[in-house]
Motif scaffolding. Structure first.
Motif, PDB file in Angstrom:
ATOM      1  N   ALA A 116       0.821  -1.226  -0.022  1.00  0.00           N
ATOM      2  CA  ALA A 116       0.001   0.136  -0.023  1.00  0.00           C
ATOM      3  C   ALA A 116       0.673   1.255  -0.017  1.00  0.00           C
ATOM      4  O   ALA A 116       0.350   2.411  -0.615  1.00  0.00           O
ATOM      5  CB  ALA A 116      -0.851   0.006   1.240  1.00  0.00           C
ATOM      6  N   ASN A 117       2.042   1.377   0.644  1.00  0.00           N
ATOM      7  CA  ASN A 117       2.829   2.212   0.690  1.00  0.00           C
ATOM      8  C   ASN A 117       4.323   2.351  -0.262  1.00  0.00           C
ATOM      9  O   ASN A 117       4.556   1.176  -0.610  1.00  0.00           O
ATOM     10  CB  ASN A 117       3.276   2.468   2.046  1.00  0.00           C
ATOM     11  CG  ASN A 117       1.842   2.727   3.233  1.00  0.00           C
ATOM     12  OD1 ASN A 117       1.233   3.836   2.862  1.00  0.00           O
ATOM     13  ND2 ASN A 117       1.588   1.636   3.966  1.00  0.00           N
ATOM     14  N   ASN A 163       6.664  -6.349  -0.669  1.00  0.00           N
ATOM     15  CA  ASN A 163       5.249  -6.931  -1.625  1.00  0.00           C
ATOM     16  C   ASN A 163       5.084  -8.172  -1.165  1.00  0.00           C
ATOM     17  O   ASN A 163       5.671  -9.313  -1.664  1.00  0.00           O
ATOM     18  CB  ASN A 163       6.078  -6.983  -3.234  1.00  0.00           C
ATOM     19  CG  ASN A 163       4.935  -6.963  -3.938  1.00  0.00           C
ATOM     20  OD1 ASN A 163       3.753  -7.459  -3.802  1.00  0.00           O
ATOM     21  ND2 ASN A 163       4.894  -6.517  -5.209  1.00  0.00           N
ATOM     22  N   ASN A 184      -6.411   0.607   0.334  1.00  0.00           N
ATOM     23  CA  ASN A 184      -6.112   1.025  -1.027  1.00  0.00           C
ATOM     24  C   ASN A 184      -4.634   1.718  -0.903  1.00  0.00           C
ATOM     25  O   ASN A 184      -4.165   1.662   0.342  1.00  0.00           O
ATOM     26  CB  ASN A 184      -7.021   2.586  -1.405  1.00  0.00           C
ATOM     27  CG  ASN A 184      -8.132   2.018  -1.906  1.00  0.00           C
ATOM     28  OD1 ASN A 184      -8.504   1.010  -2.446  1.00  0.00           O
ATOM     29  ND2 ASN A 184      -9.270   2.594  -1.129  1.00  0.00           N
ATOM     30  N   LYS A 185      -3.999   1.853  -2.077  1.00  0.00           N
ATOM     31  CA  LYS A 185      -2.870   2.381  -2.013  1.00  0.00           C
ATOM     32  C   LYS A 185      -2.620   3.879  -1.352  1.00  0.00           C
ATOM     33  O   LYS A 185      -3.471   4.490  -1.419  1.00  0.00           O
ATOM     34  CB  LYS A 185      -2.039   2.527  -3.418  1.00  0.00           C
ATOM     35  CG  LYS A 185      -1.748   0.987  -3.970  1.00  0.00           C
ATOM     36  CD  LYS A 185      -0.999   1.295  -5.332  1.00  0.00           C
ATOM     37  CE  LYS A 185      -0.753  -0.344  -5.769  1.00  0.00           C
ATOM     38  NZ  LYS A 185       0.221   0.041  -6.920  1.00  0.00           N
ATOM     39  N   SER A 186      -1.305   4.260  -0.984  1.00  0.00           N
ATOM     40  CA  SER A 186      -1.065   5.582  -0.561  1.00  0.00           C
ATOM     41  C   SER A 186      -1.423   6.682  -1.463  1.00  0.00           C
ATOM     42  O   SER A 186      -1.202   6.324  -2.564  1.00  0.00           O
ATOM     43  CB  SER A 186       0.208   5.579   0.230  1.00  0.00           C
ATOM     44  OG  SER A 186       1.122   5.338  -0.758  1.00  0.00           O
TER      45      SER A 186
END
Length: 699
Positions: free
Chosen positions: A169-170, A175, A691-693
């Motif tokens: 996410a960050n 991974n 969600n992703k940053s």
């Protein structure tokens, strides 16, 4: 070097197209049917080539046969990878609708804080009345039932409420999705007590089951006979490959001193074990018949040790190589070590092509390749008349060779370089041997009732050696400039650096200037690429809103300076694994950490209460403590954190903003309400939870 001519190393030559096929399959997957057809066509061409060898004068074009063989091996590697993907199975559980899954625990469960994590094979899927055969793997995270301790072979009935593994996410985050995918795991499930039922106990492999129970018994012996819990944990890791009790602090000490390989049961361990076995078997009468008997016993014991330690890639490689050496020596056949290394890699990758992306597999094979190629060259640089000085230089050259060839890859993965690796590795040579011999002897002797007093002496020696070795490494770790950190570069940079090292070695080996020229070209390209990236990062200014479950975090980057506004402390493991790597990868060398209640004034950032002015960008942190002011505030981002309960329509009367950012500290219900209201009011928004940053540039 490797060999006088290529005929000595056929497996090394044929391994190259096989590896290329696996790599191609990783990046460009295709259907197995197409691969089967391709292999069949190539095989037909190869057969036709052999049948028309004389009539068509093929012997004048020998390269055609070599090309076909290489293409065939390329396609075999490609196919092996695709066949290894269990999602191609028609019975794969995600392809079937189901309410329940019957799964079997397929590894040794690991306790992480109050949770148990394990991998499970899916056996059946369906409902209570209709079960169908299924396949695939799941990662299970379970809050255990105190009435039953999960173990390898347990069959569980669980709800089919799995979900896909999330990508990182960050920025610069580990991974985990790719890590699990390389083990053929693409889904995970979280279970509370009462959500699963133990249906039985049926180990898939009784040999592995016995090995795991034996290892647990040996681990319990270490815990019972070694008072120092840290020493007991290191002994279990170093000798048995059991890492569950190892603390992050100990791992960091060994990592920062360049001796982390000691904590991974590898080729060196297998070599010491083989020497121990050879010594014991040397007591038997020597004859032609007993020679083969001793060889068979030695091979069986080596593989039993590999099984006991968990069949890691490094151990499998070493066990396979040692087995081949034993067979070669027993049959009085010459064994080329480079060819043997390639042969072991070929067999292991044919069995499981995904081993190629395992970091341990890569570093293990590179280290041995360095010992085969670099060590003899480095060792010949200096000669000593004294045998003690010669022996010391031999170990120094071995450490230099292994570190030299693995440095580009290890720095790429772990982003650090241990400056005093030579001192550390020389320091642990003797203690490591003492630890393995005393530990194995103590374990074996403790099983004999009248030898337990002798075993106690072995445990005492083991504990003292481990304690003093760890103390010495800890001292080295805290020396000035003990390690170079924040080494971040791309995969192409890593390949260029590796090429430079290999070409430089070739120059020292045969003194041909072309290799030195090529090595310098690689160095020049690496320097240009890395410098360009560093210059680009130095000119970047950005804000990163992190996606961290139950935590608030922002990183404001101004060139090489940065400020983290977060509820996490620098010592918190979550900070170390999320914010710190992101800051390092972004080229931030001076990082200031403040909490959301602190004010700050810098040349690029001013924070007062909940209002931030970063360059030309403004952010307002909307928290539950927010009290409306007298005037309306204009900002670029409204950052909602801490799960406040406000109506966006009311907030818009007091704060004008261009985008709404909702972080992961907010409850799912509150996020749902805010999203619904934002959509009705046509407000642009971004949800960080799951969600992703979000990174926005302020250049």
């Amino acid at each position: 070097m490797l060999a006088e001519h290529k005929g000595e190393i056929p497996f090394l030559i044929y391994l190259m197209p096989f590896l290329a096929g696996i790599i191609a399959g990783l990046y460009f997957p295709v259907s197995v049917e197409i691969l089967y057809i391709s292999i069949a066509v190539l095989f037909c061409f190869f057969l036709a080539l052999n049948l028309t060898f004389g009539k068509a004068n093929i012997y004048n074009h020998s390269w055609i046969g070599g090309l076909l063989i290489h293409l065939l091996l390329f396609m075999i590697g490609y196919t092996a990878l695709e066949l290894n993907d269990n999602r191609t199975d028609k019975a794969y559980f995600e392809k079937q609708r189901a309410d329940l899954l019957l799964v079997r625990v397929s590894n040794e469960p690991v306790v992480k804080q109050k949770y148990v994590r394990c991998i499970a094979d899916v056996l059946q899927c369906g409902d209570l009345y209709n079960q169908r055969k299924a396949s695939g793997k799941l990662l299970l995270t379970i809050m255990p039932d105190e009435r039953h301790q999960l173990q390898y072979g347990d069959e569980l009935l669980i709800p089919a409420n799995y979900r896909a593994v999330d990508p990182p996410a960050n920025p610069a985050g580990f991974n985990y999705k790719a890590y699990l995918a390389h083990q053929n795991i693409y889904a995970q499930s979280f279970l509370y007590p009462g959500q699963y039922r133990v249906m039985g106990y049926q180990p898939a492999n009784q040999i592995i089951n016995s090995a795991l129970k034996t290892r647990q018994y040996f681990v319990s012996l270490f815990k019972a006979n070694i008072k120092d819990t840290t020493a007991a944990a290191i002994a279990s890791t170093l000798i048995l490959g059991y890492k569950a009790d190892l603390s992050p602090e100990v791992t960091q000490t060994y990592s920062r001193t360049g001796t982390i390989h000691v904590l991974s049961v590898s080729g060196a361990h297998v070599a010491v074990v083989y020497a121990f076995i050879a010594f014991l078997l040397g007591l038997l009468k020597h004859s032609r018949k007993t020679q083969w008997l001793k060889a068979i016993i030695a091979i069986l014991l080596i593989w039993a040790y590999a099984l006991l330690t968990g069949f890691s890639p490094a151990v499998c490689r070493a066990a396979l190589m040692v087995s081949m050496v034993i067979i070669g020596n027993t049959s009085f056949q010459y064994v080329n070590m480079a060819n043997l290394l390639a042969f072991s890699a070929f067999l292991l990758l044919l069995y499981n092509p995904l081993m190629l992306v395992d970091v341990g597999f890569q570093l293990s094979y590179l280290a041995v390749a360095g010992l085969l190629m670099f060590q003899p060259v480095i060792n010949n640089w200096i000669t000593f008349k004294s045998k003690y000085a010669a022996t010391l230089w031999y170990y120094i050259s071995a450490s230099l060779a292994a570190q030299l060839i693995t440095f580009p890859l290890s720095a790429y993965y772990f982003h650090q370089f241990p400056v005093y690796f030579l001192i550390s590795n020389l320091l642990i040579i003797l203690p490591s041997a003492v630890i393995l011999y005393s530990g194995l002897s103590a374990l074996l002797l403790s099983m004999v009732p009248f030898l337990k007093s002798v075993a106690a002496l072995g445990f005492w020696l083991l504990e003292k050696t481990l304690t003093y070795m760890t103390m010495a490494l800890s001292w080295i770790e805290h020396l000035p400039y003990a390690s170079v950190n924040k080494l971040w570069y791309t995969l192409p940079d890593c390949l260029l650096l590796s090429g430079m090292v290999l070409l430089l070695f070739l120059f020292f080996f045969n003194r041909q200037v072309r290799y030195l020229t090529a090595s310098l070209v690689c160095l020049l390209l690496f320097s240009a690429s890395h410098s360009y990236g560093a210059i680009k990062l130095a000119g970047d200014n950005s804000i990163t809103f992190f996606s961290i479950n139950k935590h608030q975090a922002m990183l404001l980057k101004n060139g090489s300076q940065g400020t983290a506004i977060t509820d996490l402390s620098a010592a918190d493991p979550v900070f170390k694994y999320t914010i710190q790597p992101a800051a390092d990868s972004l080229g931030i060398t001076y990082l200031t950490i403040i909490n959301q209640n602190e004010d700050l004034s810098k040349n690029y950032l001013k924070k007062r209460n909940d209002l931030l002015q970063f360059k030309q960008m403004r952010v307002f942190m909307l928290r539950p403590e927010y009290l409306p002011g007298s005037g309306k505030i204009d900002v670029d981002y409204l950052y909602v954190t801490g799960n406040p309960h406000f109506q966006l329509s009311d907030i818009s009367q007091m704060i004008a903003y261009k985008m709404l950012v909702i972080d992961a500290t907010n409850s799912a219900k509150n996020i749902e309400c805010m999203v619904a209201e934002a959509e009705s009011l046509k407000i642009k928004y971004y949800v960080l939870k799951r969600n992703k940053s979000l990174t926005v540039s302020s250049n």
